[in-house]
Design an enzyme around this catalytic site. Structure first.
Site, PDB file in Angstrom:
ATOM      1  N   TYR A  61       1.383  15.010 -13.407  1.00  0.00           N
ATOM      2  CA  TYR A  61       1.623  15.489 -12.023  1.00  0.00           C
ATOM      3  C   TYR A  61       3.079  15.486 -11.577  1.00  0.00           C
ATOM      4  CZ  TYR A  61      -3.201  13.784 -12.376  1.00  0.00           C
ATOM      5  OH  TYR A  61      -4.474  13.498 -12.802  1.00  0.00           O
ATOM      6  N   HIS A  62       4.010  15.812 -12.485  1.00  0.00           N
ATOM      7  CA  HIS A  62       5.416  15.789 -12.079  1.00  0.00           C
ATOM      8  C   HIS A  62       6.154  17.086 -12.413  1.00  0.00           C
ATOM      9  CE1 HIS A  62       4.860  11.193 -12.682  1.00  0.00           C
ATOM     10  NE2 HIS A  62       4.503  11.546 -11.477  1.00  0.00           N
ATOM     11  N   PRO A  63       5.636  18.256 -12.015  1.00  0.00           N
ATOM     12  CA  PRO A  63       6.373  19.489 -12.307  1.00  0.00           C
ATOM     13  C   PRO A  63       7.655  19.569 -11.472  1.00  0.00           C
ATOM     14  CG  PRO A  63       4.536  19.953 -10.824  1.00  0.00           C
ATOM     15  CD  PRO A  63       4.408  18.506 -11.244  1.00  0.00           C
TER      16      PRO A  63
ATOM     17  N   HIS B 212       5.734  16.201 -17.041  1.00  0.00           N
ATOM     18  CA  HIS B 212       5.423  15.076 -17.937  1.00  0.00           C
ATOM     19  C   HIS B 212       4.074  15.302 -18.610  1.00  0.00           C
ATOM     20  CE1 HIS B 212       8.299  12.312 -15.531  1.00  0.00           C
ATOM     21  NE2 HIS B 212       8.870  12.712 -16.645  1.00  0.00           N
TER      22      HIS B 212
END
Ligand SMILES: Cc1cc2nc3c(=O)[nH]c(=O)nc-3n(C[C@H](O)[C@H](O)[C@H](O)COP(=O)(O)OP(=O)(O)OC[C@H]3O[C@@H](n4cnc5c(N)ncnc54)[C@H](O)[C@@H]3O)c2cc1C
Length: 528
Positions: A465-467, A292
Protein backbone atom coordinates in the site's frame (compact mmCIF):
# COMPACT_ATOMS: atom_id res chain seq x y z
CA UNK A 1 -16.52 30.18 -5.58
CA UNK A 2 -13.41 32.37 -5.60
CA UNK A 3 -10.51 31.41 -3.37
CA UNK A 4 -6.82 32.13 -3.05
CA UNK A 5 -5.88 28.45 -2.87
CA UNK A 6 -7.83 25.46 -4.14
CA UNK A 7 -6.53 22.15 -2.76
CA UNK A 8 -7.75 19.03 -4.57
CA UNK A 9 -7.86 15.96 -2.32
CA UNK A 10 -8.34 15.90 1.45
CA UNK A 11 -5.85 13.11 2.18
CA UNK A 12 -2.61 13.01 4.17
CA UNK A 13 -1.03 15.94 2.33
CA UNK A 14 -4.22 17.85 1.50
CA UNK A 15 -5.33 18.04 5.15
CA UNK A 16 -1.91 19.39 6.19
CA UNK A 17 -2.13 22.10 3.52
CA UNK A 18 -5.71 23.04 4.38
CA UNK A 19 -4.80 23.33 8.05
CA UNK A 20 -1.54 25.22 7.59
CA UNK A 21 -2.55 27.61 4.78
CA UNK A 22 -5.77 28.62 6.55
CA UNK A 23 -3.75 29.66 9.64
CA UNK A 24 -3.39 32.96 7.77
CA UNK A 25 -6.85 34.50 8.25
CA UNK A 26 -6.36 36.80 5.26
CA UNK A 27 -6.27 34.00 2.65
CA UNK A 28 -9.28 32.01 1.45
CA UNK A 29 -8.67 28.27 1.18
CA UNK A 30 -10.89 25.65 -0.44
CA UNK A 31 -10.43 21.90 0.03
CA UNK A 32 -12.23 19.63 -2.46
CA UNK A 33 -12.60 15.95 -1.57
CA UNK A 34 -14.23 13.29 -3.74
CA UNK A 35 -15.16 11.16 -0.71
CA UNK A 36 -17.31 12.04 2.26
CA UNK A 37 -16.98 13.12 5.87
CA UNK A 38 -14.78 11.11 8.24
CA UNK A 39 -17.20 11.34 11.13
CA UNK A 40 -17.44 7.59 11.58
CA UNK A 41 -16.76 5.03 14.32
CA UNK A 42 -15.06 2.66 11.87
CA UNK A 43 -12.51 5.37 11.15
CA UNK A 44 -12.02 6.41 14.78
CA UNK A 45 -11.74 2.87 16.18
CA UNK A 46 -8.55 1.31 14.77
CA UNK A 47 -10.21 -2.09 14.34
CA UNK A 48 -12.46 -0.49 11.69
CA UNK A 49 -9.61 -0.83 9.19
CA UNK A 50 -10.65 -4.43 8.69
CA UNK A 51 -14.04 -3.22 7.42
CA UNK A 52 -12.55 -0.62 5.04
CA UNK A 53 -9.49 -2.44 3.66
CA UNK A 54 -11.29 -5.10 1.62
CA UNK A 55 -14.32 -3.20 0.33
CA UNK A 56 -15.59 0.09 -1.10
CA UNK A 57 -16.17 1.74 2.28
CA UNK A 58 -14.23 5.03 2.22
CA UNK A 59 -12.02 3.27 -0.33
CA UNK A 60 -11.50 3.60 -4.11
CA UNK A 61 -10.81 -0.18 -4.31
CA UNK A 62 -8.62 0.08 -7.41
CA UNK A 63 -7.08 -2.89 -9.17
CA UNK A 64 -3.96 -3.03 -11.31
CA UNK A 65 -3.82 -4.33 -14.85
CA UNK A 66 -2.77 -8.01 -14.99
CA UNK A 67 0.82 -8.28 -13.77
CA UNK A 68 3.07 -10.71 -15.68
CA UNK A 69 5.42 -10.74 -12.65
CA UNK A 70 2.54 -11.98 -10.46
CA UNK A 71 1.67 -14.88 -12.77
CA UNK A 72 -0.84 -12.67 -14.59
CA UNK A 73 -2.88 -11.75 -11.50
CA UNK A 74 -4.36 -8.28 -10.96
CA UNK A 75 -3.03 -6.52 -7.86
CA UNK A 76 -5.33 -4.80 -5.38
CA UNK A 77 -4.87 -1.08 -4.68
CA UNK A 78 -6.99 0.25 -1.83
CA UNK A 79 -6.88 4.08 -1.41
CA UNK A 80 -8.76 6.27 1.00
CA UNK A 81 -11.82 8.08 -0.43
CA UNK A 82 -12.87 10.21 2.53
CA UNK A 83 -11.54 13.17 4.49
CA UNK A 84 -8.14 12.07 5.73
CA UNK A 85 -7.66 10.06 2.53
CA UNK A 86 -5.55 6.96 2.98
CA UNK A 87 -4.62 8.08 6.51
CA UNK A 88 -8.27 7.38 7.41
CA UNK A 89 -8.03 3.72 6.31
CA UNK A 90 -4.36 2.87 6.79
CA UNK A 91 -2.59 0.68 9.35
CA UNK A 92 -1.34 3.67 11.40
CA UNK A 93 2.31 2.50 11.51
CA UNK A 94 4.46 5.58 12.18
CA UNK A 95 7.64 5.32 10.11
CA UNK A 96 9.63 7.99 8.28
CA UNK A 97 12.00 6.02 6.09
CA UNK A 98 15.80 6.01 6.22
CA UNK A 99 17.89 9.18 6.28
CA UNK A 100 19.61 7.85 3.14
CA UNK A 101 16.34 8.21 1.20
CA UNK A 102 16.16 11.97 1.66
CA UNK A 103 19.88 12.52 1.10
CA UNK A 104 19.35 10.55 -2.11
CA UNK A 105 16.49 12.86 -3.18
CA UNK A 106 18.81 15.83 -2.63
CA UNK A 107 21.62 14.14 -4.56
CA UNK A 108 19.24 13.84 -7.54
CA UNK A 109 19.17 17.66 -7.67
CA UNK A 110 16.31 18.41 -5.29
CA UNK A 111 17.74 21.18 -3.13
CA UNK A 112 16.17 21.42 0.32
CA UNK A 113 15.11 17.76 0.61
CA UNK A 114 18.15 16.21 2.35
CA UNK A 115 17.55 14.49 5.69
CA UNK A 116 18.75 17.50 7.67
CA UNK A 117 16.29 19.67 5.70
CA UNK A 118 13.24 17.45 6.18
CA UNK A 119 13.87 16.38 9.80
CA UNK A 120 12.54 19.72 11.15
CA UNK A 121 9.28 19.13 9.26
CA UNK A 122 8.88 15.60 10.63
CA UNK A 123 9.39 17.08 14.10
CA UNK A 124 7.08 20.02 13.47
CA UNK A 125 4.26 17.68 12.48
CA UNK A 126 4.71 15.39 15.46
CA UNK A 127 3.48 15.01 18.99
CA UNK A 128 5.37 11.92 20.03
CA UNK A 129 4.13 10.49 23.33
CA UNK A 130 6.78 7.76 23.38
CA UNK A 131 10.17 9.33 22.69
CA UNK A 132 11.51 12.81 23.44
CA UNK A 133 14.94 13.34 21.90
CA UNK A 134 16.65 15.15 19.02
CA UNK A 135 14.78 13.06 16.43
CA UNK A 136 11.28 13.70 17.70
CA UNK A 137 8.83 16.52 18.15
CA UNK A 138 6.31 17.33 20.83
CA UNK A 139 3.36 19.68 20.43
CA UNK A 140 2.72 19.06 16.71
CA UNK A 141 -0.69 18.05 15.33
CA UNK A 142 0.11 14.41 14.45
CA UNK A 143 -0.16 12.30 17.58
CA UNK A 144 2.23 9.36 17.76
CA UNK A 145 1.60 6.86 20.53
CA UNK A 146 2.44 3.43 21.87
CA UNK A 147 -0.08 0.70 21.11
CA UNK A 148 -2.71 0.09 23.80
CA UNK A 149 -3.45 -3.52 22.89
CA UNK A 150 -1.22 -5.25 25.48
CA UNK A 151 -1.10 -8.17 23.04
CA UNK A 152 1.29 -10.89 24.31
CA UNK A 153 2.36 -11.51 20.72
CA UNK A 154 4.35 -8.28 20.80
CA UNK A 155 6.72 -9.79 23.36
CA UNK A 156 6.64 -13.20 21.68
CA UNK A 157 7.77 -11.50 18.47
CA UNK A 158 10.53 -9.59 20.24
CA UNK A 159 11.68 -12.81 21.89
CA UNK A 160 11.71 -14.58 18.50
CA UNK A 161 13.89 -11.78 17.11
CA UNK A 162 16.29 -12.16 20.05
CA UNK A 163 16.49 -15.90 19.45
CA UNK A 164 17.64 -15.14 15.90
CA UNK A 165 20.22 -12.63 17.23
CA UNK A 166 18.46 -9.77 15.45
CA UNK A 167 18.86 -6.44 17.27
CA UNK A 168 15.76 -5.08 19.02
CA UNK A 169 15.00 -1.52 18.01
CA UNK A 170 12.89 0.66 20.33
CA UNK A 171 12.63 3.55 17.84
CA UNK A 172 12.85 2.96 14.08
CA UNK A 173 12.75 6.73 13.50
CA UNK A 174 15.73 7.45 15.71
CA UNK A 175 19.46 7.01 15.22
CA UNK A 176 19.24 3.56 13.61
CA UNK A 177 16.55 1.95 11.52
CA UNK A 178 17.89 -1.64 11.67
CA UNK A 179 16.30 -4.28 13.84
CA UNK A 180 12.90 -5.58 14.87
CA UNK A 181 10.50 -4.32 17.50
CA UNK A 182 7.12 -2.82 18.30
CA UNK A 183 5.72 -0.09 16.07
CA UNK A 184 4.63 3.35 17.22
CA UNK A 185 1.25 4.33 15.81
CA UNK A 186 -0.61 7.45 14.69
CA UNK A 187 -3.24 7.18 17.42
CA UNK A 188 -4.40 9.20 20.40
CA UNK A 189 -6.09 7.64 23.43
CA UNK A 190 -6.62 4.46 21.42
CA UNK A 191 -8.24 6.21 18.43
CA UNK A 192 -6.91 6.61 14.87
CA UNK A 193 -5.17 9.95 14.40
CA UNK A 194 -5.57 10.59 10.68
CA UNK A 195 -4.30 13.70 8.91
CA UNK A 196 -7.90 14.99 9.05
CA UNK A 197 -8.03 14.51 12.80
CA UNK A 198 -4.62 16.13 13.21
CA UNK A 199 -4.85 19.11 10.83
CA UNK A 200 -8.38 19.56 9.45
CA UNK A 201 -10.70 19.17 12.44
CA UNK A 202 -8.93 21.85 14.49
CA UNK A 203 -9.23 24.24 11.50
CA UNK A 204 -12.80 23.40 10.50
CA UNK A 205 -14.43 26.38 12.20
CA UNK A 206 -12.17 28.94 10.49
CA UNK A 207 -14.28 31.24 8.28
CA UNK A 208 -11.53 31.35 5.63
CA UNK A 209 -11.54 27.53 5.09
CA UNK A 210 -14.21 25.91 2.90
CA UNK A 211 -14.27 22.10 2.82
CA UNK A 212 -16.42 20.56 0.10
CA UNK A 213 -16.97 16.78 0.18
CA UNK A 214 -18.46 14.62 -2.56
CA UNK A 215 -16.59 16.87 -5.01
CA UNK A 216 -14.88 14.83 -7.71
CA UNK A 217 -12.43 17.11 -9.51
CA UNK A 218 -12.36 16.43 -13.23
CA UNK A 219 -9.78 18.89 -14.51
CA UNK A 220 -7.59 21.90 -13.84
CA UNK A 221 -8.69 25.06 -15.66
CA UNK A 222 -5.85 26.73 -17.53
CA UNK A 223 -5.58 30.20 -19.03
CA UNK A 224 -2.60 29.84 -21.31
CA UNK A 225 0.08 28.31 -19.10
CA UNK A 226 -1.52 29.45 -15.83
CA UNK A 227 -3.84 27.37 -13.62
CA UNK A 228 -6.81 29.48 -12.53
CA UNK A 229 -9.12 26.94 -10.90
CA UNK A 230 -10.65 23.50 -11.22
CA UNK A 231 -13.83 21.93 -12.48
CA UNK A 232 -15.55 19.32 -10.30
CA UNK A 233 -18.69 17.19 -10.23
CA UNK A 234 -20.90 17.16 -7.20
CA UNK A 235 -24.24 15.39 -7.06
CA UNK A 236 -24.54 15.29 -10.85
CA UNK A 237 -23.76 19.00 -11.31
CA UNK A 238 -20.57 20.42 -12.83
CA UNK A 239 -19.10 23.26 -10.75
CA UNK A 240 -16.05 25.49 -10.75
CA UNK A 241 -13.76 26.64 -7.95
CA UNK A 242 -11.43 29.49 -8.95
CA UNK A 243 -8.00 30.02 -7.42
CA UNK A 244 -6.50 33.51 -7.43
CA UNK A 245 -3.10 32.27 -6.32
CA UNK A 246 -2.66 28.52 -6.74
CA UNK A 247 -4.27 25.20 -7.49
CA UNK A 248 -2.65 22.44 -5.46
CA UNK A 249 -3.22 18.82 -6.43
CA UNK A 250 -3.08 16.49 -3.40
CA UNK A 251 -5.08 13.63 -4.84
CA UNK A 252 -2.48 10.95 -4.24
CA UNK A 253 -0.23 8.80 -6.41
CA UNK A 254 -3.12 7.78 -8.68
CA UNK A 255 -5.44 10.80 -8.42
CA UNK A 256 -2.98 13.63 -9.05
CA UNK A 257 -1.51 12.30 -12.34
CA UNK A 258 -5.03 11.33 -13.44
CA UNK A 259 -6.30 14.90 -12.98
CA UNK A 260 -3.24 16.32 -14.77
CA UNK A 261 -3.77 14.03 -17.75
CA UNK A 262 -7.51 14.80 -17.87
CA UNK A 263 -6.46 18.48 -18.03
CA UNK A 264 -4.30 17.86 -21.09
CA UNK A 265 -1.07 17.91 -19.08
CA UNK A 266 1.00 14.80 -19.75
CA UNK A 267 2.58 12.74 -22.49
CA UNK A 268 1.29 14.47 -25.64
CA UNK A 269 1.18 11.35 -27.80
CA UNK A 270 -0.71 9.34 -25.17
CA UNK A 271 -3.23 12.14 -24.61
CA UNK A 272 -3.82 12.59 -28.35
CA UNK A 273 -4.45 8.87 -28.70
CA UNK A 274 -7.31 9.26 -26.19
CA UNK A 275 -8.67 12.34 -27.95
CA UNK A 276 -7.66 14.72 -25.15
CA UNK A 277 -6.39 18.13 -26.36
CA UNK A 278 -2.78 18.63 -25.27
CA UNK A 279 -2.39 21.79 -23.19
CA UNK A 280 1.08 21.08 -21.91
CA UNK A 281 3.33 18.26 -23.05
CA UNK A 282 4.92 16.80 -19.91
CA UNK A 283 5.94 13.20 -20.62
CA UNK A 284 6.67 12.20 -17.00
CA UNK A 285 3.09 12.52 -15.72
CA UNK A 286 2.05 9.08 -14.44
CA UNK A 287 5.44 7.50 -15.10
CA UNK A 288 7.84 6.35 -12.36
CA UNK A 289 5.23 4.47 -10.29
CA UNK A 290 7.05 2.68 -7.47
CA UNK A 291 5.43 0.54 -4.79
CA UNK A 292 6.48 -1.85 -2.04
CA UNK A 293 6.02 -5.39 -3.32
CA UNK A 294 5.24 -7.68 -0.41
CA UNK A 295 4.67 -11.32 0.40
CA UNK A 296 3.15 -12.91 3.50
CA UNK A 297 3.94 -16.00 5.54
CA UNK A 298 0.68 -16.95 7.27
CA UNK A 299 0.49 -19.42 10.11
CA UNK A 300 -2.54 -20.94 11.77
CA UNK A 301 -2.49 -20.68 15.58
CA UNK A 302 -4.37 -21.87 18.64
CA UNK A 303 -4.39 -18.47 20.37
CA UNK A 304 -7.42 -16.18 20.71
CA UNK A 305 -5.04 -13.32 21.43
CA UNK A 306 -4.97 -13.30 17.63
CA UNK A 307 -7.91 -12.08 15.57
CA UNK A 308 -9.96 -14.84 14.01
CA UNK A 309 -13.33 -16.39 13.37
CA UNK A 310 -14.32 -18.95 16.05
CA UNK A 311 -16.84 -19.30 18.91
CA UNK A 312 -14.11 -18.47 21.41
CA UNK A 313 -13.02 -15.58 19.20
CA UNK A 314 -16.55 -14.10 19.16
CA UNK A 315 -16.75 -14.26 22.96
CA UNK A 316 -13.38 -12.57 23.16
CA UNK A 317 -14.49 -9.82 20.77
CA UNK A 318 -17.57 -9.06 22.90
CA UNK A 319 -15.33 -8.64 25.96
CA UNK A 320 -12.84 -6.58 23.95
CA UNK A 321 -15.62 -4.30 22.67
CA UNK A 322 -16.69 -3.56 26.26
CA UNK A 323 -13.09 -2.97 27.24
CA UNK A 324 -12.55 -0.56 24.38
CA UNK A 325 -15.69 1.38 25.27
CA UNK A 326 -14.60 1.80 28.89
CA UNK A 327 -10.79 1.96 28.63
CA UNK A 328 -9.99 2.63 24.94
CA UNK A 329 -7.61 -0.30 25.15
CA UNK A 330 -7.32 -3.86 23.91
CA UNK A 331 -7.88 -5.53 20.55
CA UNK A 332 -10.24 -2.83 19.23
CA UNK A 333 -7.29 -0.40 19.38
CA UNK A 334 -5.09 -2.73 17.32
CA UNK A 335 -3.57 -1.49 14.09
CA UNK A 336 -3.14 -5.23 13.21
CA UNK A 337 0.49 -4.68 12.08
CA UNK A 338 1.64 -4.29 15.67
CA UNK A 339 5.31 -5.22 15.32
CA UNK A 340 7.89 -5.40 12.56
CA UNK A 341 11.13 -3.76 11.59
CA UNK A 342 13.94 -3.44 9.11
CA UNK A 343 16.48 -5.97 7.91
CA UNK A 344 19.24 -6.37 5.35
CA UNK A 345 18.53 -9.22 2.97
CA UNK A 346 22.30 -9.59 2.65
CA UNK A 347 24.90 -8.48 5.21
CA UNK A 348 26.66 -6.50 2.47
CA UNK A 349 23.67 -4.18 2.04
CA UNK A 350 24.62 -0.73 3.36
CA UNK A 351 21.13 -0.08 4.81
CA UNK A 352 18.04 -2.23 5.40
CA UNK A 353 16.35 -3.27 2.16
CA UNK A 354 13.47 -5.25 3.69
CA UNK A 355 10.65 -4.29 6.04
CA UNK A 356 8.53 -6.68 8.13
CA UNK A 357 4.97 -6.21 9.38
CA UNK A 358 3.79 -8.85 11.87
CA UNK A 359 -0.01 -8.98 11.77
CA UNK A 360 -2.01 -10.47 14.65
CA UNK A 361 -4.39 -12.24 12.24
CA UNK A 362 -4.38 -14.66 9.31
CA UNK A 363 -4.06 -12.45 6.25
CA UNK A 364 -5.29 -13.71 2.91
CA UNK A 365 -5.74 -11.48 -0.13
CA UNK A 366 -5.99 -8.18 1.80
CA UNK A 367 -8.65 -9.55 4.18
CA UNK A 368 -10.86 -10.18 1.14
CA UNK A 369 -10.90 -13.93 1.83
CA UNK A 370 -11.70 -14.46 5.54
CA UNK A 371 -10.92 -17.93 6.94
CA UNK A 372 -12.17 -19.78 9.98
CA UNK A 373 -9.82 -19.99 12.95
CA UNK A 374 -6.99 -17.90 14.32
CA UNK A 375 -3.50 -17.17 13.10
CA UNK A 376 -0.64 -14.75 12.59
CA UNK A 377 1.04 -13.47 9.45
CA UNK A 378 4.33 -11.78 8.72
CA UNK A 379 4.67 -9.52 5.71
CA UNK A 380 8.03 -8.85 4.12
CA UNK A 381 8.45 -6.17 1.45
CA UNK A 382 11.28 -4.86 -0.72
CA UNK A 383 12.02 -1.28 0.34
CA UNK A 384 13.58 0.10 -2.85
CA UNK A 385 12.26 -2.08 -5.66
CA UNK A 386 13.89 -1.78 -9.07
CA UNK A 387 10.64 -2.46 -10.95
CA UNK A 388 9.09 0.79 -12.11
CA UNK A 389 5.57 1.09 -13.51
CA UNK A 390 3.06 3.76 -14.50
CA UNK A 391 -0.45 5.08 -14.11
CA UNK A 392 -2.28 6.18 -17.24
CA UNK A 393 -5.79 7.10 -18.29
CA UNK A 394 -7.90 4.12 -19.23
CA UNK A 395 -10.36 6.46 -20.94
CA UNK A 396 -11.10 10.19 -21.24
CA UNK A 397 -14.03 9.68 -18.81
CA UNK A 398 -12.92 11.55 -15.66
CA UNK A 399 -14.91 9.22 -13.41
CA UNK A 400 -13.32 6.03 -14.80
CA UNK A 401 -10.60 4.39 -12.67
CA UNK A 402 -7.07 4.95 -13.94
CA UNK A 403 -4.98 2.22 -15.55
CA UNK A 404 -2.51 1.20 -12.83
CA UNK A 405 0.50 -0.85 -13.89
CA UNK A 406 3.13 -1.18 -11.13
CA UNK A 407 5.09 -3.80 -13.14
CA UNK A 408 5.55 -5.79 -9.96
CA UNK A 409 8.54 -8.18 -9.97
CA UNK A 410 9.47 -6.99 -13.45
CA UNK A 411 13.06 -6.65 -12.26
CA UNK A 412 14.60 -9.97 -11.14
CA UNK A 413 16.42 -8.32 -8.24
CA UNK A 414 13.10 -7.63 -6.48
CA UNK A 415 12.18 -11.32 -6.57
CA UNK A 416 15.56 -12.39 -5.18
CA UNK A 417 15.25 -9.95 -2.25
CA UNK A 418 11.74 -11.20 -1.51
CA UNK A 419 13.01 -14.77 -1.65
CA UNK A 420 15.69 -14.01 0.95
CA UNK A 421 13.10 -12.20 3.02
CA UNK A 422 10.62 -15.05 2.87
CA UNK A 423 13.28 -17.51 4.01
CA UNK A 424 13.93 -15.24 6.99
CA UNK A 425 10.20 -15.32 7.82
CA UNK A 426 10.30 -19.11 7.89
CA UNK A 427 13.17 -18.95 10.37
CA UNK A 428 11.33 -16.36 12.46
CA UNK A 429 8.13 -18.41 12.68
CA UNK A 430 10.19 -21.53 13.47
CA UNK A 431 11.78 -20.03 16.63
CA UNK A 432 11.07 -21.53 20.05
CA UNK A 433 9.27 -18.31 21.00
CA UNK A 434 6.49 -19.07 18.50
CA UNK A 435 6.48 -22.85 19.10
CA UNK A 436 3.60 -23.01 21.64
CA UNK A 437 1.30 -21.04 19.31
CA UNK A 438 2.34 -22.27 15.87
CA UNK A 439 0.13 -24.63 13.90
CA UNK A 440 0.48 -25.29 10.19
CA UNK A 441 1.81 -22.85 7.57
CA UNK A 442 -0.95 -21.72 5.24
CA UNK A 443 -0.85 -21.23 1.44
CA UNK A 444 2.90 -21.69 0.91
CA UNK A 445 3.79 -24.85 2.86
CA UNK A 446 4.43 -26.92 -0.26
CA UNK A 447 7.11 -24.57 -1.58
CA UNK A 448 10.52 -25.77 -0.44
CA UNK A 449 13.17 -25.37 -3.15
CA UNK A 450 14.18 -21.88 -4.26
CA UNK A 451 12.37 -22.29 -7.55
CA UNK A 452 9.20 -23.44 -5.79
CA UNK A 453 9.49 -20.47 -3.46
CA UNK A 454 9.96 -18.05 -6.37
CA UNK A 455 6.83 -19.44 -7.96
CA UNK A 456 4.90 -19.23 -4.66
CA UNK A 457 5.98 -15.61 -4.29
CA UNK A 458 4.85 -14.75 -7.82
CA UNK A 459 1.57 -16.49 -6.99
CA UNK A 460 0.89 -14.53 -3.79
CA UNK A 461 2.87 -11.25 -3.66
CA UNK A 462 1.12 -7.88 -3.89
CA UNK A 463 1.36 -4.30 -2.66
CA UNK A 464 1.76 -3.26 0.97
CA UNK A 465 0.00 0.00 0.00
CA UNK A 466 2.76 2.53 -0.70
CA UNK A 467 2.48 3.70 -4.34
CA UNK A 468 4.49 6.89 -5.00
CA UNK A 469 6.47 8.73 -7.65
CA UNK A 470 3.95 9.40 -10.44
CA UNK A 471 4.49 13.20 -10.47
CA UNK A 472 8.09 13.06 -9.47
CA UNK A 473 10.18 15.97 -8.30
CA UNK A 474 13.37 16.66 -10.25
CA UNK A 475 14.98 18.29 -13.26
CA UNK A 476 15.20 15.45 -15.77
CA UNK A 477 12.94 14.74 -18.74
CA UNK A 478 10.46 12.72 -16.67
CA UNK A 479 10.26 15.15 -13.76
CA UNK A 480 6.81 16.69 -13.26
CA UNK A 481 7.49 19.17 -10.44
CA UNK A 482 10.55 21.11 -9.35
CA UNK A 483 12.03 21.15 -5.84
CA UNK A 484 9.35 23.70 -4.85
CA UNK A 485 6.71 21.25 -6.08
CA UNK A 486 5.61 23.61 -8.88
CA UNK A 487 4.63 21.86 -12.12
CA UNK A 488 7.37 22.41 -14.73
CA UNK A 489 6.40 24.91 -17.39
CA UNK A 490 3.12 26.09 -15.80
CA UNK A 491 2.34 28.71 -13.17
CA UNK A 492 -0.17 28.62 -10.34
CA UNK A 493 -0.07 24.82 -10.15
CA UNK A 494 1.68 22.52 -7.66
CA UNK A 495 1.46 18.87 -6.77
CA UNK A 496 1.82 18.06 -3.06
CA UNK A 497 1.38 14.41 -2.04
CA UNK A 498 3.10 11.01 -2.21
CA UNK A 499 3.28 11.27 -6.01
CA UNK A 500 6.13 13.80 -5.86
CA UNK A 501 8.60 11.37 -4.28
CA UNK A 502 11.36 10.86 -6.85
CA UNK A 503 12.16 7.46 -5.35
CA UNK A 504 10.24 5.26 -2.94
CA UNK A 505 11.48 5.67 0.60
CA UNK A 506 12.48 2.78 2.86
CA UNK A 507 9.38 2.61 5.04
CA UNK A 508 5.69 3.42 5.28
CA UNK A 509 4.60 6.53 3.45
CA UNK A 510 2.06 8.40 5.60
CA UNK A 511 4.47 10.35 7.84
CA UNK A 512 6.69 11.22 4.82
CA UNK A 513 3.63 12.53 2.95
CA UNK A 514 2.62 14.64 5.95
CA UNK A 515 6.21 15.96 6.05
CA UNK A 516 5.86 16.85 2.34
CA UNK A 517 2.63 18.73 3.18
CA UNK A 518 4.33 20.65 6.00
CA UNK A 519 7.29 21.62 3.82
CA UNK A 520 5.03 22.57 0.91
CA UNK A 521 2.97 24.86 3.17
CA UNK A 522 6.15 26.82 3.94
CA UNK A 523 7.14 26.90 0.24
CA UNK A 524 3.67 28.17 -0.74
CA UNK A 525 3.63 30.83 2.00
CA UNK A 526 7.10 31.97 0.98
CA UNK A 527 5.96 32.40 -2.65
CA UNK A 528 2.92 34.53 -1.77
C1 LIG B 1 -4.67 0.04 3.37
C2 LIG B 1 -3.52 0.99 3.56
C3 LIG B 1 -2.66 0.80 4.63
C4 LIG B 1 -1.59 1.68 4.82
N1 LIG B 1 -0.84 1.58 5.96
C5 LIG B 1 0.06 2.54 6.24
C6 LIG B 1 0.70 2.59 7.50
O1 LIG B 1 0.44 1.78 8.39
N2 LIG B 1 1.61 3.58 7.72
C7 LIG B 1 1.92 4.50 6.77
O2 LIG B 1 2.79 5.34 7.02
N3 LIG B 1 1.33 4.47 5.56
C8 LIG B 1 0.38 3.56 5.30
N4 LIG B 1 -0.30 3.59 4.12
C9 LIG B 1 0.11 4.58 3.10
C10 LIG B 1 -0.29 6.02 3.43
O3 LIG B 1 -1.52 6.07 4.12
C11 LIG B 1 -0.33 6.83 2.13
O4 LIG B 1 0.94 6.77 1.50
C12 LIG B 1 -0.67 8.29 2.34
O5 LIG B 1 -1.86 8.42 3.07
C13 LIG B 1 -0.77 8.98 0.98
O6 LIG B 1 -1.13 10.32 1.16
P1 LIG B 1 -1.56 11.21 -0.09
O7 LIG B 1 -1.89 12.56 0.46
O8 LIG B 1 -0.54 11.11 -1.15
O9 LIG B 1 -2.88 10.50 -0.68
P2 LIG B 1 -4.22 10.10 0.03
O10 LIG B 1 -4.10 10.16 1.51
O11 LIG B 1 -4.67 8.83 -0.58
O12 LIG B 1 -5.22 11.29 -0.36
C14 LIG B 1 -5.69 11.55 -1.65
C15 LIG B 1 -7.08 12.15 -1.48
O13 LIG B 1 -7.48 12.70 -2.72
C16 LIG B 1 -8.83 12.34 -2.97
N5 LIG B 1 -9.02 12.35 -4.41
C17 LIG B 1 -8.49 11.52 -5.33
N6 LIG B 1 -8.89 11.86 -6.57
C18 LIG B 1 -9.71 12.94 -6.41
C19 LIG B 1 -10.44 13.74 -7.32
N7 LIG B 1 -10.43 13.50 -8.64
N8 LIG B 1 -11.18 14.76 -6.82
C20 LIG B 1 -11.21 15.03 -5.49
N9 LIG B 1 -10.53 14.28 -4.58
C21 LIG B 1 -9.79 13.26 -5.05
C22 LIG B 1 -8.95 10.97 -2.35
O14 LIG B 1 -10.29 10.61 -2.12
C23 LIG B 1 -8.12 11.12 -1.09
O15 LIG B 1 -8.89 11.60 -0.01
C24 LIG B 1 -1.36 2.73 3.89
C25 LIG B 1 -2.23 2.91 2.82
C26 LIG B 1 -3.32 2.06 2.65
C27 LIG B 1 -4.26 2.30 1.50
Amino acid sequence: MDFDYVIVGGGSAGCVLAGRLSENASVKVCLLEAGGSDDSAIIRAPIGAVVMLPRAVNNWVYETVPQPGLNGRRGYQPRGKVLGGSSSINAMVYIRGHRWDYDHWASLGNAGWAYQDVLPYFKKSENNEVVADDFHGQGGPLNVAALRTDNPFQQIYVEAARELQVPINADFNGQEQDGLGIYQVTQKDGERWSAARAYLHPASSRPNLTVITGAHTTRVLLEGKRAVGVEYRQGGATKIARAGREVILSSGAFGSPQILMLSGIGDGAELKALGIPVNHDLPGVGKNLQDHIDVILAQRSNSTDLFGLSFAGIGRMIREFKRYKTESRGMFSSNFAETGGFLKSDPNEPIPDLQLHFVVAMVSDHARKPRLGHGFSTHVCVLRPKSVGSVALASPDPLAPPKIDPKFLDHPDDLERLLRGFKFLRRLHATPAFAPYRLEELFTAEAQTDDQLRDAIRGRADTVYHPVGTCKMGNDRLAVVDAKLAVHGLSGLRVVDASIMPTLIGGNTNAPTIMIGEKAADLIRAAA
